[in-house]
Design a protein around this motif. Sequence first.
Motif, short mmCIF file in Angstrom:
data_model
loop_
_atom_site.label_atom_id
_atom_site.label_comp_id
_atom_site.label_asym_id
_atom_site.label_seq_id
_atom_site.Cartn_x
_atom_site.Cartn_y
_atom_site.Cartn_z
N ASN A 62 0.75 -1.05 0.20
CA ASN A 62 -0.01 0.17 -0.16
C ASN A 62 1.38 0.93 0.06
O ASN A 62 0.35 2.39 -0.65
N LEU A 63 1.89 1.05 0.44
CA LEU A 63 2.58 2.19 0.35
C LEU A 63 3.47 2.52 -0.72
O LEU A 63 3.47 3.75 -1.46
N ILE A 64 3.52 1.65 -1.36
CA ILE A 64 4.63 1.49 -2.77
C ILE A 64 3.73 1.90 -4.05
O ILE A 64 3.33 3.07 -4.04
N VAL A 65 1.87 1.36 -3.88
CA VAL A 65 1.04 1.49 -4.53
C VAL A 65 0.64 3.07 -4.99
O VAL A 65 0.88 4.16 -5.59
N ASP A 66 0.14 3.65 -3.16
CA ASP A 66 -1.07 4.49 -3.37
C ASP A 66 -0.02 5.72 -3.04
O ASP A 66 -0.12 7.01 -3.09
N GLY A 67 1.30 5.42 -2.66
CA GLY A 67 2.26 6.56 -2.29
C GLY A 67 2.71 7.37 -3.82
O GLY A 67 2.82 8.57 -4.06
N ILE A 68 2.68 6.70 -4.69
CA ILE A 68 2.89 6.87 -5.75
C ILE A 68 1.48 7.38 -7.12
O ILE A 68 1.53 7.68 -7.29
N ILE A 69 1.28 7.03 -6.52
CA ILE A 69 -0.18 7.21 -6.87
C ILE A 69 -0.80 8.96 -6.81
O ILE A 69 -1.12 9.65 -7.59
N VAL A 120 -1.58 -13.05 -8.29
CA VAL A 120 -1.73 -11.76 -8.70
C VAL A 120 -0.98 -10.60 -8.30
O VAL A 120 -0.92 -10.47 -9.36
N THR A 121 -0.39 -11.07 -7.46
CA THR A 121 0.41 -9.29 -6.64
C THR A 121 1.65 -8.97 -7.34
O THR A 121 1.91 -9.30 -8.25
N ILE A 122 2.16 -10.92 -7.91
CA ILE A 122 3.60 -10.82 -8.35
C ILE A 122 3.18 -10.42 -9.75
O ILE A 122 3.88 -9.46 -10.16
N LEU A 123 2.34 -11.00 -10.51
CA LEU A 123 2.31 -10.61 -11.77
C LEU A 123 1.52 -8.81 -11.89
O LEU A 123 2.69 -8.77 -12.71
N GLY A 124 1.05 -8.80 -11.08
CA GLY A 124 0.70 -7.15 -10.92
C GLY A 124 2.12 -6.39 -10.73
O GLY A 124 2.21 -5.49 -11.30
N SER A 125 2.81 -6.62 -9.52
CA SER A 125 4.54 -6.29 -9.85
C SER A 125 5.39 -5.59 -11.27
O SER A 125 5.18 -5.28 -11.32
N ILE A 126 5.13 -6.91 -11.47
CA ILE A 126 5.98 -7.29 -12.85
C ILE A 126 5.73 -6.18 -13.69
O ILE A 126 5.79 -5.58 -14.75
N LEU A 127 3.78 -6.35 -14.23
CA LEU A 127 2.76 -5.58 -15.14
C LEU A 127 3.51 -3.67 -15.31
O LEU A 127 3.52 -3.08 -15.95
N GLY A 155 -1.42 -3.08 -13.67
CA GLY A 155 -0.49 -3.33 -12.19
C GLY A 155 -0.91 -3.04 -10.86
O GLY A 155 -0.64 -3.95 -10.16
N PHE A 156 -1.11 -1.46 -11.06
CA PHE A 156 -1.76 -1.74 -9.33
C PHE A 156 -2.48 -1.90 -8.87
O PHE A 156 -2.84 -2.69 -7.65
N GLY A 157 -3.91 -2.33 -9.31
CA GLY A 157 -5.06 -2.78 -9.48
C GLY A 157 -4.85 -4.29 -8.99
O GLY A 157 -5.44 -4.90 -8.06
N LEU A 158 -3.74 -5.38 -9.72
CA LEU A 158 -2.85 -6.46 -9.04
C LEU A 158 -2.58 -6.51 -7.71
O LEU A 158 -3.29 -7.49 -7.40
N ILE A 159 -1.59 -5.36 -8.02
CA ILE A 159 -1.40 -5.49 -6.04
C ILE A 159 -1.83 -4.78 -5.28
O ILE A 159 -2.32 -5.29 -3.84
N TYR A 160 -3.08 -3.51 -5.68
CA TYR A 160 -4.15 -3.54 -4.23
C TYR A 160 -4.66 -4.51 -3.73
O TYR A 160 -4.88 -4.14 -2.30
#
Length: 652
Positions: A62-69, A120-127, A155-160
């Motif tokens: 969450n720190l990485i994904v939302d922080g970037i958004i 799914v999280t790994i796929l999102g990170s790669i994407l 990709g972020f959705g796949l992580i979130y």
Amino acid sequence: MKSSSNHLPPSDLDTTKELTPLKDDGGDSGATVVVEKVITYAVVPPDGGWGWVIVTASFFCNLIVDGIIFTFGMFLNDIQREFGGSKSKVAVVGSLLAGFYLMAGPFVSALANRYGFRLVTILGSILGTVGFLASSFATDVEFLFVSYGIIGGIGFGLIYVPAVITTGFYFERWRAIATGIAVCGSGIGTFVLAPFAVHLIEWYGWRGALIIQAGLVLNCAIFGTLFRPLEPVRVVTTREVSMKNNHSASKLSLLKRIKQERDEHRRNRGSLASVDSDKYEKSSIRVTNNNAYTTAAEALARSVGSLPGSRFASTHSLGMSNHHGVETGEEHLKAVYEMERDDDDTMTALVHHQSQTVIRRGSKRLRTASESSSRSRKGLELSGTKPFYRDDIFFGASLTRLPQYTSQSSISYHMSVTRLPTKQDIKEQAGENSRMCTEALTRTLGTMLDFSLFKSPTFLILAVSGFITMMGFYVPFMYLTDRAELSGMEKGLAMFLVSSIGITNTIGRVLCGIVSSIPGMNALFINNTALTLGGAATILSGISMSITYQYAYAIIFGLSIACFASLRSIIIVDLMGLDNLTNAFGLLLLFQGISAAIGSPIAGAFMDATGSYDASFYLSGTLILVSAILCYPLNRVNRWEKRRAAELSAGL
């Protein structure tokens, strides 16, 4: 608790039937009793242990994904200077990132239900990493629309989604605290990455900053590997079934009588937990909503009620053990039962039978021929790990807010919110009858995208309010720093305005978690109050551009959006019920994603047209304020809707 998605359960997967003769008061020594064990597999949250590793991994995702958004606004002027064009056009890049990250929610949920949180999280990170790396080579803004906005957003959705959901899957008693810690990563990420992005752009340019952010996103793959699945435990229920004796049956041999009784048992069982899915045929993707599937509690109750001459043993027990035979406390049970899809497209609960039947008659001991279940053991075990077959999977608050949890034992609660997998689902998990759109995928999508929920006036108001809120939600994140710099604020101070929103957002989430756990606290009232204050503050945010005033606004706005983000699932459950939570949450993600994608560009267009950000913030504040006002009568509308439904069901 150990985790192993490939570990097979022992051979006693199904039900054990032991038949012993009883001598009743009438002296009939031919009566028999079937001692039946109903065995299935369930996921038990550890409420600690590896669960805290999950919380840590979710926090950093969450720190990485939302922080970037939330910090894309730091890139706004540099990208505009290189490619030209208007601010509203460049804002589309960041808005697409936020929009697709939300819009992907229902589809990511389906993938997570089928393939698990880890993959799914790994796929999102790669994407996401690929999208950001490609964006560093962008030749125009339109290129960024696709690489940064769409690819990065998906990709972020796949992580979130896995990062938010998996925490609750590991916790029961400490769910609210664990989820609260995990989602605080959003505010901390905004606080840290806003100044970090500014410095990266100063040192390496915006392209180099994107490459470094791509490296951060790739770290989510490491965190995703920590989302290991829970190992199901074995659940055993014991009951006694008294076999009937009549004049014609007494003429038959004992083995024939047993076969006759068993066949009758099977016929009765064949109609258990039957659920007709015709009412969902008009669903947009023509698959059944999860609510049409029987819960484990209903299947067990109907199974017991359908048995001929059945009675629970005085020593009736429901025990659990893992594959190594270690008993597990019943207060943590999450039961999962199997269902079978018949030719008429109805779902029927199955009661399994072990391969051996033992008969005692006098001092002699006989054995019948074995009846081995053809059910795949691996498929049945894995079916117990389907998170989106639970009604409460999106509920991140304390379970003590739920009447279903406080009014019954923990074991009864978990069985009452767990929907059963189908026979097709079991086979697909075992690698049989595989198809592209598996049951786990279509069933989750059918639940989250069931548009029939819009027939509810309560949900319609809630959805429209959420749509309007999100149109104004990202505007301050996108333009607050740039407005402060244009007004003469020092850049070193202006960049911390967004950080202030982030840290107060974190504090607000913690406070909301505490306040919402107080019995009788009205979550809708807190939400409406917070959005009213946030909207009014945004409208008035341009009155003074002094440092103190701008930071005061950032603090108020951060607290208000924290309430909106934290209380969504609670409000849905309070108004729509727990069984509609997954459906409502899926639709809200979809529509809020659409509004997030268009809100900031519209506000940017106002700035381009007027040359000032005043109109942009007026628009944002008005949208947030209107969304709050729409929800003022929501409790009254909800009571009217429930009263009308009760009258219609009573035939009045």
